[in-house]
Design a protein around this motif. Structure first.
Motif, PDB file in Angstrom:
ATOM      1  N   UNK B 327      90.622  41.443  80.654  1.00  0.00           N
ATOM      2  CA  UNK B 327      89.673  40.469  80.128  1.00  0.00           C
ATOM      3  C   UNK B 327      88.222  40.958  80.164  1.00  0.00           C
ATOM      4  N   UNK B 328      88.067  42.286  80.180  1.00  0.00           N
ATOM      5  CA  UNK B 328      86.720  42.848  80.276  1.00  0.00           C
ATOM      6  C   UNK B 328      85.820  42.526  79.096  1.00  0.00           C
ATOM      7  N   UNK B 329      86.423  42.308  77.919  1.00  0.00           N
ATOM      8  CA  UNK B 329      85.609  42.067  76.724  1.00  0.00           C
ATOM      9  C   UNK B 329      85.165  40.623  76.597  1.00  0.00           C
ATOM     10  N   UNK B 330      84.052  40.432  75.945  1.00  0.00           N
ATOM     11  CA  UNK B 330      83.623  39.080  75.592  1.00  0.00           C
ATOM     12  C   UNK B 330      84.502  38.583  74.438  1.00  0.00           C
ATOM     13  N   UNK B 331      84.690  37.268  74.274  1.00  0.00           N
ATOM     14  CA  UNK B 331      85.418  36.763  73.124  1.00  0.00           C
ATOM     15  C   UNK B 331      84.671  37.119  71.841  1.00  0.00           C
ATOM     16  N   UNK B 332      85.426  37.320  70.734  1.00  0.00           N
ATOM     17  CA  UNK B 332      84.823  37.805  69.486  1.00  0.00           C
ATOM     18  C   UNK B 332      83.724  36.892  68.957  1.00  0.00           C
ATOM     19  N   UNK B 333      83.904  35.587  69.159  1.00  0.00           N
ATOM     20  CA  UNK B 333      82.930  34.672  68.566  1.00  0.00           C
ATOM     21  C   UNK B 333      81.900  34.157  69.573  1.00  0.00           C
ATOM     22  N   UNK B 397      73.779  46.093  75.738  1.00  0.00           N
ATOM     23  CA  UNK B 397      74.982  46.721  75.152  1.00  0.00           C
ATOM     24  C   UNK B 397      76.201  45.843  75.428  1.00  0.00           C
ATOM     25  N   UNK B 398      77.253  46.095  74.652  1.00  0.00           N
ATOM     26  CA  UNK B 398      78.495  45.332  74.887  1.00  0.00           C
ATOM     27  C   UNK B 398      79.646  46.300  75.177  1.00  0.00           C
ATOM     28  N   UNK B 399      80.625  45.782  75.922  1.00  0.00           N
ATOM     29  CA  UNK B 399      81.821  46.587  76.199  1.00  0.00           C
ATOM     30  C   UNK B 399      82.506  46.980  74.889  1.00  0.00           C
ATOM     31  N   UNK B 400      82.488  46.047  73.927  1.00  0.00           N
ATOM     32  CA  UNK B 400      83.236  46.295  72.690  1.00  0.00           C
ATOM     33  C   UNK B 400      82.700  47.528  71.970  1.00  0.00           C
ATOM     34  N   UNK B 401      81.368  47.668  71.920  1.00  0.00           N
ATOM     35  CA  UNK B 401      80.841  48.830  71.193  1.00  0.00           C
ATOM     36  C   UNK B 401      81.183  50.139  71.903  1.00  0.00           C
ATOM     37  N   UNK B 402      81.362  50.059  73.233  1.00  0.00           N
ATOM     38  CA  UNK B 402      81.801  51.264  73.947  1.00  0.00           C
ATOM     39  C   UNK B 402      83.239  51.601  73.532  1.00  0.00           C
ATOM     40  N   UNK B 403      84.048  50.545  73.439  1.00  0.00           N
ATOM     41  CA  UNK B 403      85.478  50.750  73.145  1.00  0.00           C
ATOM     42  C   UNK B 403      85.703  51.337  71.748  1.00  0.00           C
ATOM     43  N   UNK B 404      84.863  50.976  70.807  1.00  0.00           N
ATOM     44  CA  UNK B 404      85.082  51.452  69.439  1.00  0.00           C
ATOM     45  C   UNK B 404      84.409  52.801  69.162  1.00  0.00           C
ATOM     46  N   UNK B 441      76.613  39.323  81.654  1.00  0.00           N
ATOM     47  CA  UNK B 441      77.598  38.343  81.205  1.00  0.00           C
ATOM     48  C   UNK B 441      78.896  39.031  80.904  1.00  0.00           C
ATOM     49  N   UNK B 442      79.882  38.225  80.562  1.00  0.00           N
ATOM     50  CA  UNK B 442      81.208  38.791  80.338  1.00  0.00           C
ATOM     51  C   UNK B 442      81.192  39.761  79.163  1.00  0.00           C
TER      52      UNK B 442
END
Lengths: 152, 458
Positions: B327-333, B397-404, B441-442
């Motif tokens: 659950x490391x990522x923030x929700x998409x919306x 920064x966001x976790x998601x941008x690291x992942x992609x 934040x998450x």
């Protein structure tokens, strides 16, 4: 012949193990307190507490064959002697000091590796049997690939 | 005096080496130390067969033996009259006995040379106390857990479960677990290492009792005590570690005289004078999540009760970690959270000094002012956000941008991004406190610099 190896078997602080077998080949073991040799291990005398070596003495009376291992507890350097018993007797009063000093040296070594000196001192050591062995074979018994290889 | 084997189980912890006597078919005796006498059940023990070729040959000719084992607390000695039954070279018993030997072998750089050949299983025909062995009656020390102790441990289990369930992040979860182990069981030297599938290593993510320097320490899978536990996915409890290491070193010394190529000895992580170790793999199914380890200076510190108890805890911890990683990522919306007061923009603070960061591309490692900071994926993450910040002034920064971002080399699934960020944060706190990664934040974090940053790439 490994002179250094045999010299180390006369150093203080050794742990001594003894193995025998009864006439039916059923083995037995006990712990010794001290070993001595005055002829470069042509013969050796091992001191066994009377309290714990009755079975060993009983076996020797019939089979005479004996294995003795001397180990340095700190580095596991170990040598096994095998041979035939020449004599088994009650240790004399003038040997009591030797036995006491050897046990004390073992207590010092064990204390350094975590066994309290006072605990080792509670191990029975006197009166003792003195068993003299004619050494026929000597083996390297230090753990490792050479364990069991004959050195004499 | 005959005694039930179950009453002398302390003798089988390996604290004091046991001895075994055998005889060949002519009755010629042989006596040796044996590194492990393993309690199988009330009527059976197993002995480790490693180098004792004479013992082995004797047993084939004459399948009886006599072993002497000693209580490590009282020194009371017991003789076991044994009948040799069989040698096991695989199966659960072999694997359990082998793990201890493999771990010591790996730790002393003897992997592959010093190993279990077989677990020799014996029927215990009779176990007897060696009367007269001690001149004073041994002090009676109660064995096992008292009812009071079990109540405390049940309470501890409840407490840890609750903490795992409530933890809001991986870092909080790991520190709660170690805190509970100290509070309820006085385990004062503990650590949790997480598995990084990308580089086949375990990285220390939380520790207690070692100071901050333990965080970030790495162990390769299969190396040393902890690496062996990870590779085998099996719990390891070692008592009298010092004696085991002396034994292993004796073999190493002997083998070194031959032609075996030896690896360098791996320094034991943690206490330099540890006498006992308990290391438990954290797994979900067959998948390794990490290892939790405790050590102590008392050779008798960890009992079978702890082993069973911590095994239950380990399952809960593994599930908790897995949940946090998922659950490391923030929700998409979800909108970006408001800036917390603690993460003040770096531009608001006066810049006191200049930090020189150098990225060594070939090693994937970053040094700060010529001192090692971090390597691998956390290093790539830091370099990415620093570069972005220098180019654009952006600090969020966001976790998601690291992942992609494929340049970071994160695995497509179970990427442990959360744990990599925790590691990065800790390493910065230790080595470069005026540069911080702050959770906002998450699934979000910010870069905070209280110093001017100079970036060099080599």
């Amino acid at each position: 012949m490994n002179h250094t190896r045999l010299q180390r078997c006369l150093e203080p602080g050794l742990s001594i193990l003894v193995g025998t077998a009864d006439p039916a080949g059923v083995p037995s073991c006990c712990r010794g307190i001290a070993i001595e040799s005055h002829d470069a291990f042509e013969t050796l005398t091992v001191y066994l507490p009377v309290a714990t070596s009755q079975e060993t003495i009983h076996n020797l009376a019939t089979t005479k064959q004996m294995a003795v291992v001397a180990t340095h507890p700190r580095d596991n350097f170990a040598t096994q002697f095998k041979g035939v018993t020449l004599e088994a007797r009650l240790a004399r009063d003038d040997e009591a000091e030797l036995v006491r000093v050897k046990l004390e040296a073992l207590a010092d070594v064990l204390d350094r590796i975590g066994v309290p000196r006072r605990t080792t001192r509670t191990v029975a050591h006197w009166p003792a049997f003195a068993v003299t062995l004619r050494v026929e074979h000597v083996f390297d018994q230090t753990p490792g690939p050479n364990a069991g290889s004959r050195v004499r | 005096m005959s005694v039930p084997l179950a009453d002398i189980r302390r003798c089988f912890q390996g604290v004091i080496p046991s001895i075994i006597a055998t005889a060949d078919k002519t009755g010629l005796p042989n006596v040796v130390y044996v590194s492990q006498v393993y309690f199988v059940d009330d009527r059976h023990v197993a002995l480790s067969c490693q180098f004792f070729s004479k013992t082995r040959r004797n047993l084939d000719e004459n399948p009886v033996a006599c072993a002497e084992v000693m209580d490590p607390v009282t020194l009371q000695s017991y003789r076991l009259r044994l009948k040799f039954l069989r040698s096991e070279r695989s199966g659960p018993l072999f694997e359990t006995m082998s793990l201890r030997i493999d771990a010591i072998a790996s730790h002393t750089g003897m992997a592959g040379v010093f190993r279990l050949i077989a677990a020799d299983v014996f029927e215990v025909v009779r176990a007897e106390m060696v009367t007269g062995f001690l001149t004073e009656a041994p002090v009676d020390v109660p064995a096992g857990a008292s009812l009071e102790g079990m109540r405390t441990e049940m309470r501890g289990l409840q407490w840890v479960s609750e903490r795992i369930n409530r933890a809001v992040g991986l870092e909080a979860l790991l520190s709660s677990v170690l805190e509970a182990l100290e509070e309820y069981f006085n385990f004062s030297h503990t650590s949790v290492l997480l598995h990084d599938e990308a580089n086949h290593r375990l990285t220390t993510m939380a520790s207690r009792g070692y100071g901050a320097s333990g965080i970030g320490a790495e162990v390769a899978i299969g190396e040393g005590l902890i690496g062996t536990v990870a590779r085998e996915r099996r719990l390891l409890r070692l008592t009298s570690l010092d004696a085991d290491l002396r034994y292993g070193r004796a073999i190493r010394r002997e083998a070194a005289e031959g032609s075996h190529a030896l690896q360098a000895e791996i320094p034991l992580p943690g206490l330099p004078d540890a006498q006992s170790v308990l290391a438990i793999p954290l797994t979900i199914g067959d998948r390794l999540v990490g290892v939790i380890a405790a050590e102590d200076r008392d050779p008798m510190r960890f009992s079978e009760w702890h082993e069973a108890y911590l095994d239950i805890l380990a399952n809960q911890i593994a599930l908790g970690i897995d949940r946090m990683i998922e659950r490391g990522d923030e929700p998409a919306d979800s909108p970006a959270p408001a800036e917390p007061a603690t993460a003040a923009p770096s531009s608001a603070a006066p810049r006191r000094c200049t930090r020189r960061l150098t990225y060594y591309r070939q090693d994937d490692a970053i040094f700060v002012d010529d001192e090692y900071l971090i390597r691998n994926i956390p290093a790539k993450i830091l370099w990415k956000v620093l570069g972005e910040s220098m180019r654009t002034g952006r600090t969020e920064f966001s976790n998601r941008e690291m992942r992609v971002d494929p340049s970071l080399g994160l695995p497509p699934v179970k990427d442990n991004l959360e744990s990599r960020l925790i590691l990065l944060r800790h390493r910065l706190q230790e080595k470069c406190p005026d540069l911080q990664i702050v959770s906002t934040g998450r699934g979000r974090f910010a870069l905070r610099a209280e110093a001017a940053i100079e970036m060099t790439e080599r």
